[in-house]
Motif scaffolding. Structure first.
Motif, PDB file in Angstrom:
ATOM      1  N   ALA A  18     -62.795 -43.991 -57.155  1.00  0.00           N
ATOM      2  CA  ALA A  18     -63.669 -44.315 -56.021  1.00  0.00           C
ATOM      3  C   ALA A  18     -64.035 -43.056 -55.231  1.00  0.00           C
ATOM      4  CB  ALA A  18     -62.995 -45.345 -55.114  1.00  0.00           C
ATOM      5  N   ALA A  19     -63.083 -42.162 -55.043  1.00  0.00           N
ATOM      6  CA  ALA A  19     -63.346 -40.916 -54.311  1.00  0.00           C
ATOM      7  C   ALA A  19     -64.327 -40.026 -55.080  1.00  0.00           C
ATOM      8  CB  ALA A  19     -62.034 -40.166 -54.047  1.00  0.00           C
ATOM      9  N   ILE A  20     -64.180 -39.972 -56.389  1.00  0.00           N
ATOM     10  CA  ILE A  20     -65.102 -39.180 -57.213  1.00  0.00           C
ATOM     11  C   ILE A  20     -66.499 -39.790 -57.160  1.00  0.00           C
ATOM     12  CG2 ILE A  20     -65.663 -38.531 -59.604  1.00  0.00           C
ATOM     13  CD1 ILE A  20     -62.557 -38.207 -59.992  1.00  0.00           C
ATOM     14  N   GLN A  21     -66.589 -41.107 -57.268  1.00  0.00           N
ATOM     15  CA  GLN A  21     -67.891 -41.768 -57.189  1.00  0.00           C
ATOM     16  C   GLN A  21     -68.548 -41.524 -55.830  1.00  0.00           C
ATOM     17  OE1 GLN A  21     -66.371 -45.689 -58.653  1.00  0.00           O
ATOM     18  NE2 GLN A  21     -68.266 -45.646 -59.851  1.00  0.00           N
ATOM     19  N   ALA A  22     -67.760 -41.560 -54.763  1.00  0.00           N
ATOM     20  CA  ALA A  22     -68.300 -41.314 -53.423  1.00  0.00           C
ATOM     21  C   ALA A  22     -68.828 -39.884 -53.311  1.00  0.00           C
ATOM     22  CB  ALA A  22     -67.234 -41.588 -52.365  1.00  0.00           C
ATOM     23  N   GLU A  23     -68.113 -38.933 -53.889  1.00  0.00           N
ATOM     24  CA  GLU A  23     -68.571 -37.544 -53.846  1.00  0.00           C
ATOM     25  C   GLU A  23     -69.847 -37.363 -54.667  1.00  0.00           C
ATOM     26  OE1 GLU A  23     -69.029 -33.701 -52.767  1.00  0.00           O
ATOM     27  OE2 GLU A  23     -67.701 -35.192 -51.869  1.00  0.00           O
ATOM     28  N   LEU A  24     -69.920 -37.991 -55.810  1.00  0.00           N
ATOM     29  CA  LEU A  24     -71.139 -37.926 -56.604  1.00  0.00           C
ATOM     30  C   LEU A  24     -72.322 -38.519 -55.829  1.00  0.00           C
ATOM     31  CD1 LEU A  24     -69.595 -38.902 -60.044  1.00  0.00           C
ATOM     32  CD2 LEU A  24     -70.701 -36.714 -59.508  1.00  0.00           C
ATOM     33  N   ASP A  25     -72.070 -39.623 -55.161  1.00  0.00           N
ATOM     34  CA  ASP A  25     -73.114 -40.248 -54.340  1.00  0.00           C
ATOM     35  C   ASP A  25     -73.558 -39.309 -53.215  1.00  0.00           C
ATOM     36  OD1 ASP A  25     -74.762 -42.580 -53.684  1.00  0.00           O
ATOM     37  OD2 ASP A  25     -73.484 -42.734 -51.899  1.00  0.00           O
ATOM     38  N   ARG A  26     -72.587 -38.664 -52.547  1.00  0.00           N
ATOM     39  CA  ARG A  26     -72.917 -37.710 -51.476  1.00  0.00           C
ATOM     40  C   ARG A  26     -73.817 -36.588 -51.993  1.00  0.00           C
ATOM     41  NH1 ARG A  26     -67.913 -39.006 -49.318  1.00  0.00           N
ATOM     42  NH2 ARG A  26     -66.655 -37.621 -50.588  1.00  0.00           N
ATOM     43  N   ARG A  27     -73.598 -36.200 -53.236  1.00  0.00           N
ATOM     44  CA  ARG A  27     -74.364 -35.103 -53.833  1.00  0.00           C
ATOM     45  C   ARG A  27     -75.660 -35.570 -54.495  1.00  0.00           C
ATOM     46  NH1 ARG A  27     -70.479 -30.515 -56.119  1.00  0.00           N
ATOM     47  NH2 ARG A  27     -68.857 -30.619 -54.532  1.00  0.00           N
ATOM     48  N   GLY A  28     -75.865 -36.878 -54.539  1.00  0.00           N
ATOM     49  CA  GLY A  28     -77.061 -37.408 -55.180  1.00  0.00           C
ATOM     50  C   GLY A  28     -77.038 -37.304 -56.695  1.00  0.00           C
ATOM     51  N   ILE A  29     -75.844 -37.280 -57.263  1.00  0.00           N
ATOM     52  CA  ILE A  29     -75.701 -37.185 -58.720  1.00  0.00           C
ATOM     53  C   ILE A  29     -75.446 -38.595 -59.268  1.00  0.00           C
ATOM     54  CG2 ILE A  29     -74.346 -36.232 -60.626  1.00  0.00           C
ATOM     55  CD1 ILE A  29     -73.622 -33.892 -58.735  1.00  0.00           C
ATOM     56  N   PRO A  30     -76.306 -39.054 -60.165  1.00  0.00           N
ATOM     57  CA  PRO A  30     -76.141 -40.410 -60.681  1.00  0.00           C
ATOM     58  C   PRO A  30     -74.910 -40.571 -61.568  1.00  0.00           C
ATOM     59  CG  PRO A  30     -78.290 -39.474 -61.332  1.00  0.00           C
ATOM     60  CD  PRO A  30     -77.507 -38.389 -60.659  1.00  0.00           C
ATOM     61  N   VAL A  31     -74.249 -41.721 -61.408  1.00  0.00           N
ATOM     62  CA  VAL A  31     -73.151 -42.112 -62.297  1.00  0.00           C
ATOM     63  C   VAL A  31     -73.770 -42.967 -63.396  1.00  0.00           C
ATOM     64  CG1 VAL A  31     -71.010 -43.439 -62.510  1.00  0.00           C
ATOM     65  CG2 VAL A  31     -71.405 -42.031 -60.481  1.00  0.00           C
ATOM     66  N   ALA A  32     -73.607 -42.547 -64.631  1.00  0.00           N
ATOM     67  CA  ALA A  32     -74.148 -43.323 -65.751  1.00  0.00           C
ATOM     68  C   ALA A  32     -73.300 -44.565 -65.984  1.00  0.00           C
ATOM     69  CB  ALA A  32     -74.205 -42.460 -67.011  1.00  0.00           C
TER      70      ALA A  32
END
Length: 128
Positions: A18-32
């Motif tokens: 969840a923390a990694i997904q939140a950081e990806l979201d903060r950076r605007g990087i899509p999770v496949a």
């Protein structure tokens, strides 16, 4: 292990993912996708400690890598594995960028895109 980088999280697997997904979201990087290997094992009647792989990427970063070395498409999108190894928290593992750059003979200026997982993991564990 050769070609891999690992860091321990004080959080459990689900919290770390969840923390990694939140950081990806903060950076605007899509999770496949997030692949939950332990859930798939349970469905097959098998046991596996909590193990999830977060697969993510940005075509603006990955495309130049594939233009420089088309075979690196086998490694993309980028990914991090989060697993329960029986110790406190969880282990986070991702491909070592230097290893990938050497494996695919990438020019040094392309290495920065491959360093993304380490920065994402570090920031995710700081922002928790």
């Amino acid at each position: 292990m050769l070609g891999l980088a690992t860091r321990r999280s004080s959080l459990n697997v689900a919290q770390t993912v969840a923390a990694i997904q939140a950081e990806l979201d903060r950076r605007g990087i899509p999770v496949a996708v997030v692949v939950d290997h332990s859930a798939a094992a349970r469905k097959a009647g098998l046991e596996l400690p909590a193990t999830q792989v977060v697969i993510f990427g940005d075509p603006k970063a990955g495309t130049p890598l594939m233009q420089a070395a088309p075979e690196i498409a086998l490694e993309l999108p980028l990914r991090v594995m989060v697993r329960d190894d029986g110790g406190p928290g969880a282990l986070i593992t991702w491909p070592d960028p230097t290893y990938l750059a050497q494996r695919y003979s990438l020019p040094s200026q392309e290495l920065s895109a491959l360093k993304a997982p380490a920065g994402i993991v570090a920031a995710a564990l700081e922002h928790r």
